[in-house]
Scaffold this active site. Structure first.
Site, PDB file in Angstrom:
ATOM      1  N   ARG A 446     -10.684   4.372  41.171  1.00 53.70           N
ATOM      2  CA  ARG A 446     -10.920   5.204  42.117  1.00 53.70           C
ATOM      3  C   ARG A 446     -11.610   4.681  43.282  1.00 53.70           C
ATOM      4  NH1 ARG A 446     -12.427   7.728  36.966  1.00 53.70           N
ATOM      5  NH2 ARG A 446     -10.980   9.420  36.660  1.00 53.70           N
ATOM      6  N   VAL A 447     -11.758   3.321  43.071  1.00 51.87           N
ATOM      7  CA  VAL A 447     -12.311   2.482  44.300  1.00 51.87           C
ATOM      8  C   VAL A 447     -11.032   2.062  45.157  1.00 51.87           C
ATOM      9  CG1 VAL A 447     -13.692   0.669  45.194  1.00 51.87           C
ATOM     10  CG2 VAL A 447     -14.753   2.079  43.591  1.00 51.87           C
TER      11      VAL A 447
END
Length: 591
Positions: A446-447
């Site tokens: 999710r980064v």
């Protein structure tokens, strides 16, 4: 109107000792108590021949221990506060001994009601706090884990057989903690921070509580620096940033620990402190992993915290928090830390066992209701600190074991919702020889590209999309044997990419190796390389690139940039090498 005579209420104090007090001493004690608690007291004497050298006074829930044992305990606690790392430690000890006088201090003393299965139930400690360390008369320590109206539940750190019903328990006023310091690098310790590698004591620089609040939002900054794993499939498609929490999830024996171990090996020379927390594993497995780290020169910057399967559930429960406290010590000094929790499934099982023994209500899958909080308060402590806090970071790689690939079970869903992405390892891929067995569809970071260098982002391009198309086409073509030429080429291209992503263990790749490999592969330079030749071709190609374009490789590693002219240089060198290497395949096949 009748006046009612009101008399002040009197409280009762108990004096235990070998001989009754004289009238003078009785009066002095009553005067002390009335001034201390602002109320009148009556004093009841209880004979106790074990206190021949002193007495114990109990009043209003407080205990004043003036026995020989109590005074010696005071003396020991005073000596423990003498700093042991100073050169003048002997004169300090001498001065402490000469100037020490016993003090009459209120102290809460409890008694053991029941003990068994690493749990002790204690009464009389009305002011004990959750997480506080208690000391039993046998020397065993425990931690308060359950608070009730008339008793408390305590989990034990040592041998419960030395404790019996009626044993005396003392409060310490301290929460559970571990010693920390730079000297822990290269060592193997247990969940209490004590060395278990046979290399002697470890001088500590500080003492940190194992439980501490996570950094606030103000104290954090965005995760924007890469934490390279050295694994091509992960760094290209699911990049991990410094300060991120990336879950490694999969069935038993699918290579979860191997990914974490390769990531630790890849931090050599990058000034990253690595902490590996082994929870509920065989001691032989931990020893083998430690030997692997030593063989590759990784123990110089690593710490191993071990709570093996033979250790108590209490030690398995506190082990990840102890490892996190060690990591926070380095993070707050401005350093980057990588911590691996292997694995949190066994951690949850240990906590479930303790909770059921403490008679807490079981919930889903018999886990207690606070098992989500158990892991969230651990993983939230990983962060990239702001520059005002030193700019250090702690990256967490928790590992969770699934049963038959079921990611919808209680613990996996909990930790997936806490972390910033997951790397899902699939059994079918692993058994087919695709290692690491990363499932491209279920894995995510999710980064994402925020933690990727521009060179890697440019080189990786549409890798995930190409692989997704290949997997979809592969399933479709299982039902058809007559394929057109375009489809056959796309299948061959996808098979080549999958084979390229196979990577032997203990061989992490540097950034320039990954970039030069991806640029050539995604531009179809390796389209015609047979699958049987792919592993050898990749090795020879990387060696050729480092020899023929050493400056370009160093520039990629140092700057993280990949301009268009460098891409063209890589493609030209790759095509030339492919033409030369192809002749070798022909000669080999002819021979």
């Amino acid at each position: 109107m009748n006046e009612r005579n009101e008399t002040p209420e009197t409280a009762q104090a108990v004096l235990r000792g070998g001989t009754p007090p004289s009238e003078e001493n009785r009066a002095r004690l009553l005067d002390f108590l009335s001034k201390k608690y602002q109320t009148a007291f009556t004093l009841r004497f209880v004979r106790d021949d074990s206190l021949a050298g002193g007495f114990v006074l109990q009043a209003q829930g407080d205990t004043y221990d003036w026995s020989v044992e109590g005074r010696m305990r005071q003396f020991k606690e005073r000596l423990d506060r003498v700093p042991s790392d100073r050169e003048d430690v002997i004169p300090l000890i001498r001065e402490t001994v000469e100037n020490w006088t016993p003090q009459v201090l209120p102290e809460e003393i409890g008694q053991v009601l029941t003990v068994g299965d690493e749990i002790a139930t204690v009464s009389g400690l009305e002011h004990a706090a959750y997480g506080e360390i208690l000391t039993f008369s046998s020397g065993v320590k425990g931690m308060v884990q359950d608070l009730r109206r008339d008793r408390i539940g305590c989990i034990l750190f040592g041998d419960g057989e030395a404790i019996s019903e009626g044993s005396i328990v003392h409060r310490t006023g301290r929460t559970a903690g571990v010693p920390v310091g730079d000297a822990f690098l290269g060592r193997v310790v247990d969940a209490l921070g004590s060395p278990i590698d046979g290399k002697g004591d470890i001088p500590a620089e500080d003492y940190r509580p194992i439980e501490s609040p996570a950094p606030s939002i103000i104290d954090r900054q965005p995760v924007n620096r890469p934490m390279e794993t050295g694994i091509l499939s992960i760094d290209a498609m699911f990049p991990i940033g410094r300060g991120q929490r990336e879950l490694i999830i999969g069935d038993r024996q699918t290579g979860k620990t191997a990914i974490a171990l390769d990531t630790i090996l890849n931090q050599k020379g990058k000034d990253v402190v690595c902490i590996y927390v082994a929870i509920g594993q065989k001691a032989s497995s931990v020893a083998q992993l430690t030997q692997t780290l030593e063989r590759h020169g990784a123990m110089d910057y690593s710490i191993v915290v071990s709570a093996s399967a033979s250790d108590s559930a209490t030690l398995q429960y506190i082990a990840p928090y102890a490892g996190c406290a060690l990591g926070e010590y380095f993070m707050e000094k401005g350093r980057d830390v990588l911590i691996v929790y292997d694995d949190l499934s066994k951690h949850a099982i240990a906590y479930r066992a303790l909770s059921l023994l403490l008679e807490r209500s079981p919930g889903r899958e018999a886990y207690p209701g606070d098992v989500f909080y158990l892991h969230s308060r651990l993983l939230e402590r990983s962060a990239h600190l702001s520059d005002a806090r030193g700019g250090g970071s702690m990256t967490a790689l928790p590992i969770v074991e699934t049963q038959a690939g079921d990611v919808s079970a209680y613990i996996p869903t909990n930790i997936i919702s806490i972390t910033d992405g997951q790397i899902f390892l699939e059994s079918n891929l692993f058994f087919s020889g695709q290692r690491p067995a990363v499932n491209v569809g279920l894995s995510v970071s999710r980064v994402g590209g925020d933690a990727q260098t521009k060179a890697m982002k440019t080189a990786a391009g549409a890798l995930r999309l190409d692989l997704a198309q290949y997997r979809e086409m592969e399933v479709f073509t299982q039902f058809s044997s007559d394929l057109d030429e375009v489809t056959q080429k796309q299948l061959a291209y996808g098979q080549g990419l999958m084979r390229l992503l196979r990577q032997p263990q203990y061989h992490p790749m540097s950034q320039h190796q990954q970039v030069t490999l991806l640029v050539a592969a995604l531009n179809h330079v390796m389209q015609d390389v047979p699958l049987s030749e792919m592993d050898g071709f990749r090795t020879r190609y990387l060696q050729h690139m480092e020899g023929a374009a050493g400056d370009l490789c160093r520039r990629i590693d140092e700057t993280g940039q990949l301009p268009q002219e460098d891409i063209q240089t890589i493609l030209d060198l790759a095509r030339a090498f492919l033409a030369d290497d192809r002749a070798g395949w022909s000669d080999q096949n002819a021979g």
